[in-house]
Design an enzyme around this catalytic site. Sequence first.
Site, mmCIF file in Angstrom:
data_model
loop_
_atom_site.group_PDB
_atom_site.id
_atom_site.type_symbol
_atom_site.label_atom_id
_atom_site.label_comp_id
_atom_site.label_asym_id
_atom_site.label_seq_id
_atom_site.Cartn_x
_atom_site.Cartn_y
_atom_site.Cartn_z
ATOM 1 N N MET A 1 0.834 -1.218 0.000
ATOM 2 C CA MET A 1 0.000 0.000 0.000
ATOM 3 C C MET A 1 0.867 1.265 0.000
ATOM 4 O O MET A 1 0.909 1.999 0.982
ATOM 5 C CB MET A 1 -0.905 -0.023 1.249
ATOM 6 C CG MET A 1 -1.800 -1.229 1.311
ATOM 7 S SD MET A 1 -2.509 -1.483 2.959
ATOM 8 C CE MET A 1 -1.091 -2.128 3.868
ATOM 9 N N THR B 1 1.926 1.644 5.882
ATOM 10 C CA THR B 1 0.997 2.604 5.305
ATOM 11 C C THR B 1 0.594 3.588 6.389
ATOM 12 O O THR B 1 0.623 3.241 7.573
ATOM 13 C CB THR B 1 -0.267 1.898 4.779
ATOM 14 O OG1 THR B 1 -1.273 2.847 4.434
ATOM 15 C CG2 THR B 1 -0.849 0.955 5.823
ATOM 16 N N CYS C 1 3.259 9.932 4.481
ATOM 17 C CA CYS C 1 3.027 8.993 3.386
ATOM 18 C C CYS C 1 4.403 8.531 2.937
ATOM 19 O O CYS C 1 5.282 9.359 2.669
ATOM 20 C CB CYS C 1 2.277 9.686 2.251
ATOM 21 S SG CYS C 1 1.946 8.655 0.827
#
Length: 229
Positions: free
Chosen positions: A10, A83, A196
């Site tokens: 992810m 993630t 992120c």
Amino acid sequence: METIGLVGGMSWESSAAYYDLLNRGVEARLGGFHSAKTLMASVDFAEVTELQEAEDWDGVAAVLRDAALAVERAGADFLLLCTTTFHRVAEQVQDAVSIPLVHLGDVVAEACRVEGVEAVALLGTRFAMSRTFFTDRIASHGLEVLVPDPSHHDELNRIIYDELVHGKIVDDSRKYVVSLIDELWDAGAGGVILGCSELELLVKQADSDLPVFPCTTLHVAAALDRAVA
């Protein structure tokens, strides 16, 4: 050395960064031919993204729970979700397994506190910036968390999903993100969280006068502290 369980995919770019940093970190700490003991279950990013967009968080939790159980059964001693966005279901995943989950929000908050930062900005996906599941976790450690104005969320999301998850590094996008950091500095942020994994491909400490807190790098360091203790 303990075995680190990873739930990845992810995106796969993020998972590759985790794997690379974990092994480089073990080599740096232990020397010789040492490498990290890891187990990864990598999910289909398209599947969990579709579930996210449909607000089917029970469906997302089921996918990540099954992946977490797989690495637990294979012998992992503790677990990382590779993630930020899908930490939305971290508590449900933790409840499904008997091994500890090292929560990214706790790791990043501790790093901010060590540096004496009281107000920190979060850059990430539109979902992570517009919802409170991650900012609330960080704020629970006594920090103020700022996010960019909503007018910037779509463009930052585009940079992440259209460029970075495919390994594309665009200089104009770097300049855009750095300009957001400057705006958040003016708004009172004493540091910025790259919330992120893919953003760490784009922005480095050298790009900002503010302290930069890269989530993946910090998450890996916390995992290594635990694994080689």
